[in-house]
Structures are given as structure tokens and as C-alpha cells.
Design an enzyme around this catalytic site. Structure first.
Site, PDB file in Angstrom:
ATOM      1  N   CYS A 233     -10.133  11.209   8.443  1.00 48.61           N
ATOM      2  CA  CYS A 233      -8.861  10.660   7.958  1.00 48.61           C
ATOM      3  C   CYS A 233      -7.681  11.412   8.543  1.00 48.61           C
ATOM      4  CB  CYS A 233      -8.845  10.740   6.425  1.00 48.61           C
ATOM      5  SG  CYS A 233      -7.287  10.220   5.688  1.00 48.61           S
TER       6      CYS A 233
ATOM      7  N   CYS B 134       0.872  -1.175   0.000  1.00 53.60           N
ATOM      8  CA  CYS B 134       0.000   0.000   0.000  1.00 53.60           C
ATOM      9  C   CYS B 134       0.912   1.229   0.000  1.00 53.60           C
ATOM     10  CB  CYS B 134      -0.874  -0.029   1.254  1.00 53.60           C
ATOM     11  SG  CYS B 134      -1.871   1.472   1.475  1.00 53.60           S
TER      12      CYS B 134
ATOM     13  N   CYS C 140     -11.107  14.819   4.112  1.00 47.08           N
ATOM     14  CA  CYS C 140     -12.114  13.894   4.653  1.00 47.08           C
ATOM     15  C   CYS C 140     -12.028  13.931   6.187  1.00 47.08           C
ATOM     16  CB  CYS C 140     -11.885  12.469   4.140  1.00 47.08           C
ATOM     17  SG  CYS C 140     -11.974  12.382   2.340  1.00 47.08           S
TER      18      CYS C 140
ATOM     19  N   CYS D  52      -2.557  15.486   2.464  1.00 41.78           N
ATOM     20  CA  CYS D  52      -3.651  15.344   1.501  1.00 41.78           C
ATOM     21  C   CYS D  52      -4.521  16.591   1.572  1.00 41.78           C
ATOM     22  CB  CYS D  52      -4.487  14.098   1.830  1.00 41.78           C
ATOM     23  SG  CYS D  52      -5.825  13.803   0.630  1.00 41.78           S
TER      24      CYS D  52
HETATM   25  N1  SAH Z   1      -7.295   9.654  -1.434  1.00 39.72           N
HETATM   26  C1  SAH Z   1      -7.650   8.297  -1.738  1.00 39.72           C
HETATM   27  C2  SAH Z   1      -6.813   7.293  -0.949  1.00 39.72           C
HETATM   28  C3  SAH Z   1      -7.140   7.395   0.523  1.00 39.72           C
HETATM   29  S1  SAH Z   1      -6.781   6.066   1.594  1.00 39.72           S
HETATM   30  C4  SAH Z   1      -9.115   8.074  -1.465  1.00 39.72           C
HETATM   31  O1  SAH Z   1      -9.769   8.971  -0.930  1.00 39.72           O
HETATM   32  O2  SAH Z   1      -9.615   7.016  -1.809  1.00 39.72           O
HETATM   33  C5  SAH Z   1      -7.810   4.739   1.145  1.00 39.72           C
HETATM   34  C6  SAH Z   1      -9.136   4.625   1.893  1.00 39.72           C
HETATM   35  O3  SAH Z   1      -9.001   4.665   3.311  1.00 39.72           O
HETATM   36  C7  SAH Z   1     -10.112   5.728   1.523  1.00 39.72           C
HETATM   37  O4  SAH Z   1     -11.350   5.163   1.216  1.00 39.72           O
HETATM   38  C8  SAH Z   1     -10.170   6.538   2.785  1.00 39.72           C
HETATM   39  O5  SAH Z   1     -11.341   7.295   2.886  1.00 39.72           O
HETATM   40  C9  SAH Z   1     -10.056   5.462   3.837  1.00 39.72           C
HETATM   41  N2  SAH Z   1      -9.726   5.954   5.179  1.00 39.72           N
HETATM   42  C10 SAH Z   1      -9.122   7.108   5.525  1.00 39.72           C
HETATM   43  N3  SAH Z   1      -9.038   7.222   6.875  1.00 39.72           N
HETATM   44  C11 SAH Z   1      -9.616   6.112   7.386  1.00 39.72           C
HETATM   45  C12 SAH Z   1      -9.822   5.635   8.719  1.00 39.72           C
HETATM   46  N4  SAH Z   1      -9.427   6.326   9.769  1.00 39.72           N
HETATM   47  N5  SAH Z   1     -10.433   4.444   8.870  1.00 39.72           N
HETATM   48  C13 SAH Z   1     -10.818   3.712   7.790  1.00 39.72           C
HETATM   49  N6  SAH Z   1     -10.636   4.097   6.517  1.00 39.72           N
HETATM   50  C14 SAH Z   1     -10.050   5.287   6.313  1.00 39.72           C
END
Ligand code: SAH
Length: 348
Positions: free
Chosen positions: A102, A88, A99, A95
Site C-alpha cells: 500500500c 472515498c 501493509c 498510515c
Molecule cells: N486502513 C483501511 C483502509 C485502507 S484503503 C484498511 O486497511 O482497510 C482500502 C483498501 O484498499 C484496503 O483493503 C487496502 O488494503 C486496499 N489497498 C491498499 N493499497 C492497495 C493497492 N495498491 N491496490 C489495491 N488495493 C489496495
């Protein structure tokens, strides 16, 4: 090589050493002239990053925190399962999508990673595998919005998937995006076979605006339309990711609404139980609500899975390793809501 007056084929030799034979320095590249090896050793590095931290979790997950030349740090993870070796990787430092649940976006985006910095995460993790093992899968789900750095990402992935690189199949690579419609169309036009995962997290415009702030500019409808377009042109089914936040988006009504949205589409839903981020006011969903949500979506004929969490013991999930030791300064607002957990600061 040519610029320095050497035959160009030495460049291919060097790349073979790095990609196939896992060389991390030049001195052992025994089929190169000794003088060239010394010259390379003096003026060049195989990797531009250094390993700031290497954590191994009891479940066999390796996490690297890499430090770039400018001192910025990114994280990447190797997960070993019975029949898979998955990496990964990150695409940006921080970023910009914001969100709310995150860890990666708490300080905004600092910069894009170069194609080399993206590539070397994969090579460094691959080099941790026993000599007889290969990487089987790659997910672009680390720090950063993948499609905000599309050109550098594709540069790195194409190298990884070329026979002169790691020879990985494009179909084993998943690019996860918050859902940037223009970039999704641009990716479709590149005509690759990469698998696309779109982070939906909410089935309605209002809830998605709250959880995924970029949605206010983009709109849920446009995201789903762009996913449809990706499927039409690549022939590859799109996955929708949905982080389940206890009491926020994990109810039966959200599950029904999600099914309404996706029922007519050939897609897959991946439910991700929230990984708690210290300082953020969200909770893991209960086992019951995960089961209920999954059941409702499945009953409507949609393919659905629940992601297992790996590497939680080492903060492998979701931008959390880089944040250890920073937590006190990073989320002052959230700290006002919840006390910063003890024992986190100072580890790095
Ligand atoms: N920017 C990309 C990659 C992000 S990481 C995206 O938004 O898809 C991959 C996944 O992990 C995304 O779906 C993101 O929303 C999720 N993610 C982020 N923080 C998280 C958390 N604390 N717990 C579970 N999933 C999370």
C-alpha cells in the site's frame, strides 16, 4: 454565535447554507445580517483545507488533493457510476499499519485528521456534483487506518448522516479497517448501522503476518472473531476485502483456505486486483487467476465480487496521488529493487 453576542439560530442558518445550499463562503448567506456576514468573512473560513490539486479522470472520477492548515496533504475521490455517486475519504495523514503493498503507509502515520477535516472532504466532493445530484454512498477507504481515528471519524460520519447534515443513510456508509479487534468491538458498541469492511488479504496467519504486519500483534483469529461480533450486534453482514497480488496470495490453495475460514460465516468477499504502486515489487494478478480465485470461493457457497478499478488514470487508487512527486524520496528501499518510473516526479 452566542459567544459573539449573536442569536444562536444564526449558527443553524450558516450550517444550512453549507450543507444544503453548498455555500463555500459567508458573503452570499443572504438571510444573515450584513454586518455578521462581514464579520464571519473576516475571521472565519468555511473550509480549513485548500484544494492543492483537482484531477478529473476520463471515466468521470474526480480526485482532490487537499492541503490542511499545517501544509499536510490528504486525498479524497468522487466516483460517478450510472446510479451511484460515491465518495472515498481519508482519516489520517499517512498510515501506521504498514501493509506492504500500500502506498499510504510508506512513510508511516503523521497525524489523525480532525472530524472537520474528514467532514469537509465529503462536502467538497459533494459540491462538485451538479445541483440536482446527491451523494449516494460513502466509503472510508482512502488514506489511513479508519479505526485508529475512530472518535473523529464517527464525529464526522454522524454529522454526514444526520438530517441537519447531509442526511445520508448510515447503511450507505462503509468503514474499511485493517482489522483492529478492540476498535471493531468499540464500534459495535456505538450501535450505528455503518457497514464494516475488513481487509483480510490472506487466509493464513503466516501469509497475513507478511502482507499486513500489524497482524503479528493482532492475529487473524481475533480479527475474524471481532467481525463475527460486529455482525451479531449490528445485524450487518461484514465484507472481507482481499487484495489479489499476482503470484503472492492469488493461488488456488489460498482461495480454498479463504473459503475454509469463511464458509461457516455470513459474510461477503470483495476481491481487489492489486493497483500497482510505482517502486513496490508486486504485480497485478492475471485475469485467469482472478477468475479462478473467484470461482473457488463462490463454489464453496460464499458471496463474492471483484472490485472494478476506477480512477486509475489519475492515481486515484490507494494513496497514490499524494505520492506523485515524492516517490524518489519515499521508497529508497524499493527503488533499489525497481527503478523509479520516469515522468512521475515533479508533477505537484
Ligand atoms: N486502513 C483501511 C483502509 C485502507 S484503503 C484498511 O486497511 O482497510 C482500502 C483498501 O484498499 C484496503 O483493503 C487496502 O488494503 C486496499 N489497498 C491498499 N493499497 C492497495 C493497492 N495498491 N491496490 C489495491 N488495493 C489496495
Amino acid at each position: 454565535m452566542s459567544e459573539r453576542g449573536h442569536p444562536a439560530y444564526h449558527a443553524r442558518q450558516v450550517l444550512r447554507w453549507i450543507f444544503e445550499r453548498r455555500a463555500e463562503g459567508f458573503s452570499g448567506m443572504s438571510d444573515l445580517p450584513k454586518r455578521l456576514r462581514e464579520e464571519l468573512e473576516e475571521g472565519w473560513d468555511v473550509f480549513s483545507t485548500s484544494i492543492a490539486l483537482h484531477h478529473v479522470s476520463p471515466d468521470g472520477t474526480d480526485k482532490l488533493l487537499l492541503e490542511c492548515r499545517d501544509g499536510r496533504r490528504v486525498e479524497c475521490v468522487l466516483m460517478a457510476e450510472v446510479d451511484r455517486r460515491t465518495v472515498c475519504i481519508s482519516t489520517q495523514v499517512g498510515c501506521g499499519m504498514g501493509c506492504v503493498f500500500c502506498a499510504s503507509g510508506l512513510k508511516g502515520v503523521e497525524r489523525n485528521l480532525t472530524d472537520g477535516e474528514i467532514l469537509e472532504q465529503v462536502i467538497r466532493l459533494r459540491n462538485l456534483l451538479p445541483a440536482d445530484e446527491r451523494l449516494t454512498n460513502l466509503v472510508v477507504m482512502g488514506m489511513g487506518e479508519s479505526l485508529a481515528n475512530l472518535d473523529n471519524l464517527i464525529g464526522a460520519l454522524d454529522r454526514i448522516c444526520s438530517p441537519e447534515g447531509l442526511g445520508m443513510s448510515q447503511r450507505r456508509v462503509t468503514i474499511s479497517t485493517v482489522g483492529l479487534p478492540d476498535k471493531m468491538r468499540k464500534l459495535a458498541a456505538l450501535d450505528r448501522q455503518y457497514h464494516l469492511a475488513v481487509s483480510l488479504h490472506a487466509p493464513t496467519e503466516a501469509l497475513r503476518d507478511e502482507l499486513v504486519p500489524i497482524n503479528a500483534k493482532v492475529g487473524l483469529g481475533a480479527v475474524v472473531d471481532a467481525a463475527d461480533a460486529y455482525f451479531r450486534s449490528s445485524g450487518r453482514q461484514v465484507t472481507f476485502e482481499y487484495v489479489l497480488l499476482g503470484g503472492v496470495n492469488d493461488g488456488a490453495s489460498e482461495a480454498e483456505a479463504l473459503a475454509d475460514l469463511l464458509e461457516s460465516r455470513k459474510s461477503h468477499v470483495n476481491l481487489i486486483p492489486y493497483n500497482p504502486v510505482p517502486g513496490l515489487p508486486f504485480e497485478r494478478p492475471s485475469a485467469n487467476s482472478v477468475r479462478r480465485f473467484e470461482g473457488i470461493v463462490r463454489a464453496r457457497g460464499i458471496s463474492v465480487s471483484v472490485r472494478k478499478t476506477k480512477g486509475r488514470e489519475i492515481d486515484a487508487a490507494c494513496g497514490q496521488l499524494r505520492r506523485r512527486g515524492e516517490v524518489g524520496q519515499v521508497v529508497p528501499d524499493a527503488r533499489a529493487i525497481l527503478p523509479a518510473p520516469a515522468g512521475i516526479a515533479g508533477d505537484l
